[in-house]
Design a protein around this motif. Structure first.
Motif, short mmCIF file in Angstrom:
data_model
loop_
_atom_site.label_atom_id
_atom_site.label_comp_id
_atom_site.label_asym_id
_atom_site.label_seq_id
_atom_site.Cartn_x
_atom_site.Cartn_y
_atom_site.Cartn_z
N ALA A 78 52.30 33.11 28.36
CA ALA A 78 53.17 34.27 28.15
C ALA A 78 54.61 33.83 27.87
CB ALA A 78 53.12 35.17 29.37
N ASP A 79 55.07 32.82 28.58
CA ASP A 79 56.43 32.32 28.37
C ASP A 79 56.60 31.75 26.97
OD1 ASP A 79 57.19 33.01 30.94
OD2 ASP A 79 57.00 30.98 31.75
N ARG A 122 54.36 40.25 23.69
CA ARG A 122 53.57 39.30 22.92
C ARG A 122 52.36 38.77 23.67
NH1 ARG A 122 55.69 37.95 18.25
NH2 ARG A 122 54.73 35.89 18.15
N VAL A 123 52.04 39.37 24.81
CA VAL A 123 50.72 39.15 25.43
C VAL A 123 49.81 40.23 24.85
CG1 VAL A 123 49.37 39.20 27.57
CG2 VAL A 123 51.65 38.14 27.53
N ARG A 124 48.81 39.82 24.10
CA ARG A 124 48.00 40.77 23.35
C ARG A 124 46.53 40.77 23.77
NH1 ARG A 124 50.59 41.55 18.34
NH2 ARG A 124 52.84 41.58 18.76
N ALA A 125 46.17 39.95 24.76
CA ALA A 125 44.77 39.90 25.18
C ALA A 125 44.67 39.51 26.64
CB ALA A 125 43.97 38.92 24.31
N VAL A 126 43.58 39.93 27.25
CA VAL A 126 43.18 39.47 28.58
C VAL A 126 41.99 38.54 28.38
CG1 VAL A 126 42.24 40.18 30.80
CG2 VAL A 126 44.03 41.55 29.71
N GLY A 127 42.14 37.32 28.81
CA GLY A 127 41.08 36.34 28.62
C GLY A 127 41.62 34.93 28.78
N GLU A 128 40.81 33.92 29.02
CA GLU A 128 39.40 34.17 28.86
C GLU A 128 38.77 34.51 30.20
OE1 GLU A 128 37.04 30.28 28.22
OE2 GLU A 128 39.11 29.70 27.75
N THR A 129 37.99 35.57 30.19
CA THR A 129 37.31 36.04 31.39
C THR A 129 35.85 36.26 31.03
OG1 THR A 129 37.29 37.75 33.11
CG2 THR A 129 37.83 38.47 30.88
N GLY A 130 35.04 36.44 32.04
CA GLY A 130 33.62 36.66 31.78
C GLY A 130 32.76 36.05 32.86
N LEU A 131 31.63 35.49 32.43
CA LEU A 131 30.67 34.90 33.36
C LEU A 131 30.21 33.55 32.84
CD1 LEU A 131 28.47 38.08 34.00
CD2 LEU A 131 30.30 37.20 35.47
N ASP A 132 30.07 32.61 33.75
CA ASP A 132 29.60 31.27 33.40
C ASP A 132 28.61 30.82 34.47
OD1 ASP A 132 29.30 28.42 33.17
OD2 ASP A 132 31.17 28.34 32.03
N PHE A 133 27.31 30.87 34.13
CA PHE A 133 26.27 30.46 35.06
C PHE A 133 25.85 29.01 34.84
CE2 PHE A 133 24.71 35.15 35.35
CZ PHE A 133 25.87 35.48 36.03
N PHE A 134 26.55 28.32 33.94
CA PHE A 134 26.27 26.91 33.71
C PHE A 134 26.99 26.06 34.75
CE2 PHE A 134 27.39 22.82 31.68
CZ PHE A 134 26.12 22.35 31.39
N ARG A 135 28.27 26.35 34.99
CA ARG A 135 29.07 25.53 35.91
C ARG A 135 29.23 26.16 37.29
NH1 ARG A 135 30.87 21.20 33.42
NH2 ARG A 135 31.29 21.24 31.17
N THR A 136 28.91 27.43 37.44
CA THR A 136 29.04 28.09 38.73
C THR A 136 27.67 28.51 39.24
OG1 THR A 136 31.27 28.89 38.22
CG2 THR A 136 30.07 30.05 39.95
#
Length: 308
Positions: A78-79, A122-136
């Protein structure tokens, strides 16, 4: 040892070539890098973010979306976007970091900071978010779901795009988006599914962003998905410094290497590179807005440091 130092140490141990590839032939019609991590230094001679962007500009990459993975890198993103006209920012807690924040009792506080950053210029998105069942594993998945749903709400409250990280979790990502309601502009970053998932995304109007791994020899499934994806929902990215496209797989990736991925996509789709670039550039601006629609601030007298 910092994360960046750990990456370089591990790659040296693996015998990886850590030199940056040469500049590709410049694009006639420019595109944007939908997802990059310029806070991560890689290679034998790491490039400052300004040099990264200068190289990208020289080959027709018009701008980048700089993506945060935790509170620290989201704040840096963001900065930097606030003072750099070629950069927009995305902010989030990565799904693999959410369980760590939760274990320390800090996830709610981290999500509150992300919500505050989401309101920055100039922050235009939220991410990266989601799900990861490979590493967690199973023990961390409740935190991932809680974090994912919170990020979806932050995106909707601020009318921002959502950048999704989806690894080995396609069904649960789709179910979550349908249950809580996806933001108007939803992007599957580094699309990793097959033609069936691409059709699901198309049916819902969700964007699919392809990275350098679509050029890999063993990525037939991704190329089949690319064929299914409507042109109006296509984006392109680096996920730099990872997933360097052929013929430089394994070397440090950077936004200036986007032309390799774009040309490979155009070749597979049997279409003109410039026509595909124009379509993807238009798509990207529909998702994030124009890079010049908000003014940048004057750089501070003390330079903003890179993330250690």
């Amino acid at each position: 040892m910092s994360d960046e130092s750990h990456i370089r140490h591990r790659h040296k141990a693996e015998g990886r070539d850590l030199s940056y590839p040469p500049l590709p032939e410049a694009l006639v019609v420019g595109v944007y890098d939908n997802h990059t991590h310029l806070e991560i230094s890689d290679g034998d001679d790491p490039l400052d973010y300004r040099e990264q962007l200068d190289r990208a500009s020289s080959v027709g990459v018009r701008g980048v979306v700089q993506v945060g993975n935790d509170v620290e890198t989201s704040r840096w993103s963001a900065d930097m976007a606030a003072i750099e006209p070629r950069m927009l920012a995305a902010v989030a807690v990565h799904p693999n970091d959410a369980p760590d924040y939760a274990a320390r009792g800090e996830l709610d506080d981290a999500l509150q900071i992300i919500a505050e950053l989401a309101g920055r210029p100039r922050v235009r998105a939220v991410g990266e978010t989601g799900l990861d069942f490979f590493r967690t594993d199973e023990s961390g998945r409740d935190a991932q779901f809680r974090s994912f749903e919170a990020h979806i709400e932050i995106a909707k409250e601020n009318d921002l795009a959502l950048q999704i990280h989806d690894r080995d979790a396609h069904d649960d990502v789709i179910r979550t988006l349908r249950r809580v309601g996806a933001p108007e502009r939803t992007v599957f970053h580094c699309f990793s599914g097959d033609a069936e998932l691409a059709q699901l995304c198309a049916d819902n109007g969700w964007y699919m962003s392809f990275a350098g791994n679509v050029t890999f020899k063993n990525a037939g499934q991704l190329r089949e998905a690319l064929e299914v994806a409507p042109r109006a929902l296509l984006l392109v990215e680096t996920d730099a410094p990872f997933l360097t496209p052929m013929p430089y797989r394994g070397r440090p990736n950077a936004p200036y290497l986007i032309p390799h991925t774009l040309r490979a996509m155009a070749e597979h789709l049997r279409t003109d590179v410039s026509m595909l670039a124009a379509q993807i550039s238009s798509n990207t601006e529909l998702v994030y807005g124009r890079w010049d629609s908000e003014p940048v601030a004057s750089p501070p007298t003390t330079p903003i440091g890179s993330v250690a």
